[in-house]
Write an enzyme that holds these catalytic residues in place. Structure first.
Site, mmCIF file in Angstrom:
data_model
loop_
_atom_site.group_PDB
_atom_site.id
_atom_site.type_symbol
_atom_site.label_atom_id
_atom_site.label_comp_id
_atom_site.label_asym_id
_atom_site.label_seq_id
_atom_site.Cartn_x
_atom_site.Cartn_y
_atom_site.Cartn_z
ATOM 1 N N GLY A 32 0.680 -1.293 -0.369
ATOM 2 C CA GLY A 32 0.339 -0.234 0.014
ATOM 3 C C GLY A 32 0.567 0.888 -0.188
ATOM 4 O O GLY A 32 2.018 1.220 -0.260
ATOM 5 N N GLU A 36 3.705 6.240 -8.500
ATOM 6 C CA GLU A 36 4.060 5.542 -9.829
ATOM 7 C C GLU A 36 4.780 3.729 -9.755
ATOM 8 O O GLU A 36 4.867 3.559 -10.339
ATOM 9 C CB GLU A 36 4.701 6.993 -10.037
ATOM 10 N N GLY A 37 5.395 3.379 -9.099
ATOM 11 C CA GLY A 37 5.735 2.671 -8.862
ATOM 12 C C GLY A 37 5.209 1.468 -9.193
ATOM 13 O O GLY A 37 4.790 0.846 -10.320
ATOM 14 N N HIS A 38 4.582 1.566 -8.036
ATOM 15 C CA HIS A 38 2.798 0.159 -8.120
ATOM 16 C C HIS A 38 2.038 0.912 -9.219
ATOM 17 O O HIS A 38 1.529 0.225 -10.090
ATOM 18 C CB HIS A 38 2.664 0.895 -6.680
ATOM 19 N N GLN A 154 14.355 -10.035 -3.846
ATOM 20 C CA GLN A 154 13.463 -9.909 -3.669
ATOM 21 C C GLN A 154 12.140 -10.613 -5.277
ATOM 22 O O GLN A 154 11.996 -11.678 -5.444
ATOM 23 C CB GLN A 154 11.876 -8.710 -3.053
ATOM 24 N N VAL A 177 10.949 2.721 -11.556
ATOM 25 C CA VAL A 177 9.554 4.039 -11.271
ATOM 26 C C VAL A 177 10.565 4.884 -10.165
ATOM 27 O O VAL A 177 11.238 4.276 -9.210
ATOM 28 C CB VAL A 177 9.116 3.820 -10.946
ATOM 29 N N SER A 187 7.814 3.612 -1.156
ATOM 30 C CA SER A 187 6.315 4.411 -0.063
ATOM 31 C C SER A 187 7.497 4.495 1.207
ATOM 32 O O SER A 187 6.630 5.566 1.960
ATOM 33 C CB SER A 187 5.905 3.128 0.931
ATOM 34 N N ARG A 188 8.764 4.448 1.510
ATOM 35 C CA ARG A 188 9.456 5.288 2.793
ATOM 36 C C ARG A 188 10.163 6.192 2.607
ATOM 37 O O ARG A 188 10.735 6.961 3.190
ATOM 38 C CB ARG A 188 10.487 3.915 2.772
HETATM 39 P P1 AMP Z 1 5.391 -3.251 -1.349
HETATM 40 O O1 AMP Z 1 4.460 -1.891 -1.745
HETATM 41 O O2 AMP Z 1 7.018 -1.864 -1.067
HETATM 42 O O3 AMP Z 1 6.591 -3.534 -0.623
HETATM 43 O O4 AMP Z 1 5.957 -3.009 -3.546
HETATM 44 C C1 AMP Z 1 5.328 -3.488 -4.085
HETATM 45 C C2 AMP Z 1 5.814 -4.064 -5.579
HETATM 46 O O5 AMP Z 1 5.893 -2.421 -5.904
HETATM 47 C C3 AMP Z 1 6.641 -5.360 -5.625
HETATM 48 O O6 AMP Z 1 7.095 -5.418 -6.285
HETATM 49 C C4 AMP Z 1 8.516 -4.027 -5.681
HETATM 50 O O7 AMP Z 1 9.144 -3.557 -6.041
HETATM 51 C C5 AMP Z 1 7.098 -2.790 -6.294
HETATM 52 N N1 AMP Z 1 7.892 -1.314 -6.714
HETATM 53 C C6 AMP Z 1 7.795 -0.701 -5.068
HETATM 54 N N2 AMP Z 1 8.688 0.401 -5.246
HETATM 55 C C7 AMP Z 1 9.152 0.589 -7.238
HETATM 56 C C8 AMP Z 1 9.181 1.169 -7.425
HETATM 57 N N3 AMP Z 1 10.093 2.390 -7.541
HETATM 58 N N4 AMP Z 1 9.788 1.014 -9.145
HETATM 59 C C9 AMP Z 1 8.797 -0.632 -9.248
HETATM 60 N N5 AMP Z 1 8.702 -0.708 -8.540
HETATM 61 C C10 AMP Z 1 8.252 -1.194 -7.910
#
Ligand code: AMP
Length: 281
Positions: A32, A36-38, A154, A177, A187-188
């Site tokens: 959550g 933009e990455g998500h 991961q 991204v 998110s961090r």
């Molecule tokens: P998280 O919510 O941080 O557990 O991330 C969920 C998914 O989004 C994971 O597969 C992450 O690798 C991906 N993700 C997080 N940040 C990025 C980013 N900047 N660019 C691409 N994918 C991302």
């Protein structure tokens, strides 16, 4: 409108009817606080599948004792709006009790490739990740699952797990991204003060510089690591470098000479915030 579902049984019922109607399912697991990455993963899933399911679950199992579970940013309303705007069909948002009832006893462990890099500093982290992802896969039964290469280890660990356990799921890795200045979205990043935010750009700056050196002919990992370290430590809010590793993209083992396709991965504390990033050569 995206359906907001918290119950595993309800999820399973809906998935059954999608499957009966021959729909393909694309799945994007997240914790959550979407950015933009998500969204890039959601768009990829949207292109390749009839149905897109996003899970939002801050998985306590993958956080260490002294990590940021309690303060991890959450904003389900905002996340639902984003999912609606992106045409997501279902947001699966179970509670802790729904995922891990009191009598819970089963864990999934991938060996070897979970031991280095982040695994060396976050004991139990990947066990938590592979356990929750297995559970989510069993509930959602996706045809394709989308992971960001931002969390490169991961992504490789999940691919290995799917292969080893004969799961009929295609694991798709999507590009990192970045913000306009190069900082990998996360998110961090919300934890960063404005001064720390300026220093957070050190990770990507160092990685881009390293790739540049490689492209100009440098293949010695020690030389490259030293250059990366020099750049990162020149930023005032960098507290410490946890690791800088140059690894083979499949085995995740350190290389003795850089080659095309290798990954430079690093973890750095900017203030108290642990940031990770990587680049493919
Ligand atoms: P998280 O919510 O941080 O557990 O991330 C969920 C998914 O989004 C994971 O597969 C992450 O690798 C991906 N993700 C997080 N940040 C990025 C980013 N900047 N660019 C691409 N994918 C991302």
């Amino acid at each position: 409108m995206a359906k907001w579902i918290k119950s595993i049984n309800e999820m399973k019922r809906i998935i059954k009817s999608y499957k009966k109607n021959g729909k393909t399912i694309g799945f994007v697991p997240t914790m959550g606080y979407l950015h933009e990455g998500h969204i890039s993963l959601i768009r990829c899933a949207k292109k390749e599948n009839d149905i897109v399911i996003v899970s939002i679950f801050v998985n306590p199992l993958q956080f260490g004792e002294n990590e940021d579970l309690d303060k991890y940013p959450r904003d389900i309303k905002r996340d639902l709006t984003i999912c609606n705007n992106e045409g997501v069909n279902i947001v699966f948002n179970p509670s802790y009790e729904e995922m891990y009832p009191e009598d819970y006893k089963t864990y999934v462990v991938v060996e070897d490739i979970t031991e280095g890099l982040c695994g060396a500093y976050r004991p139990g982290h990947f066990k938590g990740v592979t356990t929750v992802v297995t559970k989510l896969f069993n509930i959602v039964k996706p045809d394709r699952a989308y992971f960001g290469k931002k969390d490169y280890q991961q992504y490789i660990v999940i691919k290995q797990m799917v292969k080893d356990l004969n799961m009929d799921i295609e694991v798709i890795g999507c590009p990192i991204v970045r913000e306009h200045d190069g900082l990998a979205m996360s998110s961090r990043n919300k934890y960063l003060s404005s001064e720390e935010r300026k220093s957070a750009v050190s990770l990507s700056k160092a990685l881009f510089h390293a790739k540049n050196l490689f492209e100009k002919g440098e293949t010695n990992p020690l030389t490259i690591k030293k250059e990366i370290e020099k750049i990162i430590l020149s930023y005032p809010k960098v507290k410490k470098i946890q690791y800088i590793e140059i690894i083979d993209p499949k085995t995740l083992k350190p290389v003795s000479k850089l080659k095309k396709g290798d990954i430079i991965a690093l973890a750095v504390f900017v203030g108290d915030t642990r940031l990770i990033d990587n680049i493919e050569l």
